[in-house]
Scaffold this active site. Sequence first.
Site, PDB file in Angstrom:
ATOM      1  N   LYS A   1      19.163 -52.776  -8.886  1.00 58.57           N
ATOM      2  CA  LYS A   1      18.139 -51.756  -9.106  1.00 58.57           C
ATOM      3  C   LYS A   1      17.994 -51.305 -10.545  1.00 58.57           C
ATOM      4  CE  LYS A   1      16.929 -49.194  -5.808  1.00 58.57           C
ATOM      5  NZ  LYS A   1      15.706 -48.978  -5.065  1.00 58.57           N
TER       6      LYS A   1
ATOM      7  N   SER B   1      17.914  -7.506 -16.854  1.00 55.31           N
ATOM      8  CA  SER B   1      17.190  -8.749 -17.142  1.00 55.31           C
ATOM      9  C   SER B   1      17.847  -9.521 -18.285  1.00 55.31           C
ATOM     10  CB  SER B   1      15.730  -8.434 -17.498  1.00 55.31           C
ATOM     11  OG  SER B   1      15.672  -7.484 -18.543  1.00 55.31           O
TER      12      SER B   1
ATOM     13  N   SER C   1      21.624 -48.026  -9.513  1.00 58.24           N
ATOM     14  CA  SER C   1      22.022 -47.491  -8.218  1.00 58.24           C
ATOM     15  C   SER C   1      23.515 -47.708  -8.054  1.00 58.24           C
ATOM     16  CB  SER C   1      21.264 -48.220  -7.113  1.00 58.24           C
ATOM     17  OG  SER C   1      22.004 -48.179  -5.900  1.00 58.24           O
TER      18      SER C   1
ATOM     19  N   HIS D   1      -9.346 -46.303  -4.882  1.00 58.02           N
ATOM     20  CA  HIS D   1      -8.655 -46.272  -3.573  1.00 58.02           C
ATOM     21  C   HIS D   1      -7.382 -47.124  -3.595  1.00 58.02           C
ATOM     22  CE1 HIS D   1     -12.595 -44.774  -2.070  1.00 58.02           C
ATOM     23  NE2 HIS D   1     -13.072 -45.713  -2.869  1.00 58.02           N
TER      24      HIS D   1
ATOM     25  N   GLN E   1       8.817  -7.165 -15.288  1.00 56.84           N
ATOM     26  CA  GLN E   1      10.020  -7.778 -15.852  1.00 56.84           C
ATOM     27  C   GLN E   1      10.201  -9.186 -15.290  1.00 56.84           C
ATOM     28  OE1 GLN E   1      13.637  -5.512 -16.902  1.00 56.84           O
ATOM     29  NE2 GLN E   1      14.505  -6.411 -15.055  1.00 56.84           N
TER      30      GLN E   1
ATOM     31  N   ASN F   1       7.740  -0.671 -23.485  1.00 56.05           N
ATOM     32  CA  ASN F   1       6.564  -1.309 -22.896  1.00 56.05           C
ATOM     33  C   ASN F   1       5.754  -2.089 -23.921  1.00 56.05           C
ATOM     34  OD1 ASN F   1       7.479  -0.108 -20.624  1.00 56.05           O
ATOM     35  ND2 ASN F   1       5.850   1.428 -20.480  1.00 56.05           N
TER      36      ASN F   1
ATOM     37  N   GLU G   1       9.999 -40.145 -11.940  1.00 57.09           N
ATOM     38  CA  GLU G   1      10.011 -39.398 -10.673  1.00 57.09           C
ATOM     39  C   GLU G   1      10.281 -37.914 -10.911  1.00 57.09           C
ATOM     40  OE1 GLU G   1      11.923 -42.175  -7.408  1.00 57.09           O
ATOM     41  OE2 GLU G   1      12.805 -42.571  -9.361  1.00 57.09           O
TER      42      GLU G   1
END
Length: 477
Positions: A302, A42, A296, A175, A341, A129, A309
């Site tokens: 753009k 790990s 863009s 809505h 783990q 542990n 996003e």
Amino acid sequence: MSAKKTSHSKPKSKAKSFRPNTMWGGRFKAGPAMIMEEINASIDFDRRLAQEDITGSRAHCNMLVAKKIISKKDGAAILSGLKKIEREIAEGKFKFRREFEDIHMNIEARLAKLIGEAAGRLHTARSRNDQVATDFRLWVRGAIDDIEDGLYALQAALIDQAERHTQTVMPGLTHLQSAQPVTFGHHLLAYVEMFGRDRGRFADGRARLNECPLGAAALAGTSFPIDRKKTARELGFDQPMTNSLDAVSDRDFALEFLSSAALAGVHLSRLADEIVLWCSPQFAFITLSDGFSTGSSIMPQKRNPDAAELIRAKSGRIFGDLSGLLATLKGLPLAYAKDMQEDKEPVFDGFDSLNLSLAAMTGMIATLTVNAAAMKAAAGAGHATATDLADWLVRHLDMPFRQAHHVTGALVALADKKGGALSELSLAEMRSVEPRITNVVRRVLSVEKSVASRKSFGGTAPANVERACLEARRRFL
Ligand code: ARG
């Protein structure tokens, strides 16, 4: 079928020899198979616990010396070795090695190289542990503090913008349809409340996680006369965990962290989604700063809201981290199992995703500019003050609200038929629907009048929002 090497398979660590593991290999004649090492290790991700591991070891060592379980001399050697390792890690000079499996054994192996036999005494009355449970709690506690800072900064940016826009009218939607006008400041303060509750959730989880597993040893406690209160205190925990089995095996603190992160993710994602809408040319309510817009490669006109996003998408990732860890833990018998783990990567990923999202959202909010004219024009569209008209009929003509709703509906239909706004109907036209209407009604048809009238507690009136901004500063900043 032979395993074909493909370009996407990760480079395997070279297990040079099959010598038994020096940490636990006493009963073994041969070392792990290469693929065993691969699945067992790990270190590639739990190296992020390095500082917490050293801090935990230091506290354990101090306690062992204080309780005369190890000698002062050995204790001093261990502490100086740990200090050296801490420096090597900070300077990027530490060699993390797969054959030592995880961060705990990497550090212990290095300690043995540095100080010899005394290193072997550090693990007295301790198991990996309780060690990993302690390290991970310390890490998540620090992560919560970072997230708290991030949420605070975002609230500060939102309140700053809200103060600038206590009077700026925008369409309030239900809505996604024009409902009633609201102020932009009011809208932003809604998110300040959400992020305030998120902070509360992280703080609740922090208080619950702040108990120390160290000293639970493998699962049953230890026969050495340890002082768990002392280690707990040194590590800033409120107290030692009560039950050794629980201490080494539960990861509810990690799940609570991810649940809180997921909820903050929901809030961030909704705000991100609104930003995407608001800065589209069809809405044109806001302009993101150059610093938070992207171009863009084909369409020169753009200005894309990529950060918003990505924040929207990263929230989905955080939900995945949460549901993955829930599934990992749900069937495990007490106490520790190696499945656990796998608890770290989702938590690291959830933290990274949220932390970055908070910073990006704060930057976007702090630097965006508002197109008040476009907001106002849209606020008046869709007969957004129809409710104000109905309320006027109730108040001035003593009409039952249901009837007023009906009359207003007829006026809306008439305006639609004429292709104009409610406020553009002539008095005669309005009276053809309800003869008792007077010109006074025009006063309630403007969007400014509409928002100014919403003075009930928690409402959108600019006077309310000004006060709410001050209150928000006092409560959150
Ligand atoms: N790397 C391990 C983990 O993160 C440490 C604990 C290992 N304990 C054990 N009994 N094998 O869970």
